[in-house]
Design a protein around this motif. Structure first.
Motif, short mmCIF file in Angstrom:
data_model
loop_
_atom_site.label_atom_id
_atom_site.label_comp_id
_atom_site.label_asym_id
_atom_site.label_seq_id
_atom_site.Cartn_x
_atom_site.Cartn_y
_atom_site.Cartn_z
N LEU A 131 -0.69 4.29 -1.83
CA LEU A 131 -1.81 4.96 -1.11
C LEU A 131 -1.31 5.84 -0.09
O LEU A 131 -1.66 6.82 0.40
CB LEU A 131 -2.84 3.72 -0.53
CG LEU A 131 -3.90 4.45 0.56
CD1 LEU A 131 -4.96 5.29 -0.41
CD2 LEU A 131 -4.63 3.13 0.91
N CYS B 65 -7.24 5.66 -4.77
CA CYS B 65 -6.60 6.36 -3.82
C CYS B 65 -7.44 7.57 -3.68
O CYS B 65 -7.77 8.15 -2.28
CB CYS B 65 -5.04 7.02 -4.17
SG CYS B 65 -3.78 5.55 -4.06
N HIS C 55 0.80 -1.37 -0.06
CA HIS C 55 0.01 -0.02 0.24
C HIS C 55 0.73 1.24 0.02
O HIS C 55 0.45 2.39 0.49
CB HIS C 55 -0.99 -0.07 1.26
CG HIS C 55 -0.48 -0.27 2.44
ND1 HIS C 55 -0.67 -1.22 3.17
CD2 HIS C 55 0.78 0.14 3.18
CE1 HIS C 55 0.01 -1.53 4.35
NE2 HIS C 55 0.90 -0.48 4.35
N PHE D 279 -3.46 -1.82 -4.98
CA PHE D 279 -2.99 -0.42 -5.22
C PHE D 279 -1.90 -0.39 -6.16
O PHE D 279 -0.73 0.12 -5.93
CB PHE D 279 -2.57 0.26 -3.77
CG PHE D 279 -3.82 0.27 -3.00
CD1 PHE D 279 -4.60 1.26 -3.11
CD2 PHE D 279 -3.79 -0.67 -1.75
CE1 PHE D 279 -5.77 1.08 -2.39
CE2 PHE D 279 -4.82 -0.50 -0.85
CZ PHE D 279 -5.96 0.15 -1.08
#
Length: 242
Positions: free
Chosen positions: A24, A221, A21, A212
């Motif tokens: 993000l 996002c 992630h 992601f």
């Protein structure tokens, strides 16, 4: 001052890491009103490999959350991917400081669970799962944890599978319709179990477990940032596709 700021705590999944992630985390960090924190679960690096146990995963996640609370954060948002979604869900029901929850492909059901056909089905799907990752990445993830970590993971999922019934804060679920590691039905069932009407379910068309990464990652996002920064009274029950 910290007490007026909002923290985002991100919890990665089984055999995963903060790299899952990273995009993000970096995106949300650009929002000057959000302080983003990530960490690695025990057993997911060379030094702690022997600590790949359910109890250690839960304790470390809770320790990270309490660290933020102890340092003055009154508003904390949890984001959990896969197994991290299960852990985040439990913490969200335990701490009043957790005000919102984002679950990305939450593993309340998994490939080897009885409702998905059990170990035989998981074995048969093995080759197609490998195709969703590069060969080297798949092997590196599998080798990261000891074989004893698998029953620990299964027990954790079974132990907390009813937690969605207790979630009463705004929540967003995100799941790829081609996910072969955590079936799409996991989020579908979870969505219906959650009692609050402040819930959003996003189905990502043509996506696997790595949400992601890929062409729609930036859109996701933005959706997550919008959810985290929208006034609570404006969040309504919604289902959409991307």
């Amino acid at each position: 001052m910290i007490r007026f700021r909002k923290a985002v705590l991100m919890i990665h999944g089984f055999a995963g890491g903060t790299y899952d992630h990273e995009l993000l985390a970096n995106y949300l960090e650009l929002n000057r009103n959000l302080d983003v924190y990530c960490f690695t679960l025990p057993g997911h690096d060379v030094k702690t490999r022997k600590k790949a146990k359910e109890e250690a995963w839960m304790k470390e996640s809770e320790r990270q959350l309490k660290y933020l609370i102890d340092h003055g954060y009154k508003t904390i948002y949890l984001i959990g991917h896969s197994m991290g979604g299960v852990i985040a869900s439990y913490l969200a029901t335990k701490y009043k400081e957790v005000k919102r929850l984002v679950l990305a492909a939450p593993a309340f059901s998994h490939l080897a669970s009885s409702e998905e056909g059990g170990l035989l089905n998981a074995t048969l799907k093995g080759p197609s799962i490998i195709k969703t990752y590069s060969g080297s990445e798949f092997l590196s993830r599998i080798r990261k944890l000891p074989i004893t970590a698998i029953p620990e993971f299964i027990h954790l999922i079974k132990k907390y599978q009813d937690i969605p019934h207790k979630i009463d804060i705004p929540i967003m679920l995100i799941h790829g319709d081609l996910d072969q590691i955590v079936p799409f039905s996991s989020s579908e069932k979870t969505y219906h179990k959650i009692p609050t009407t402040k819930k959003i379910f996003i189905e990502v068309k043509g996506y696997y477990h790595d949400l992601f990464k890929g062409k729609k990652a930036n859109i996701l996002c933005k959706e997550i940032e919008r959810f985290l920064t929208t006034w609570s009274f404006k969040i309504k029950e919604e289902r959409k596709q991307l």
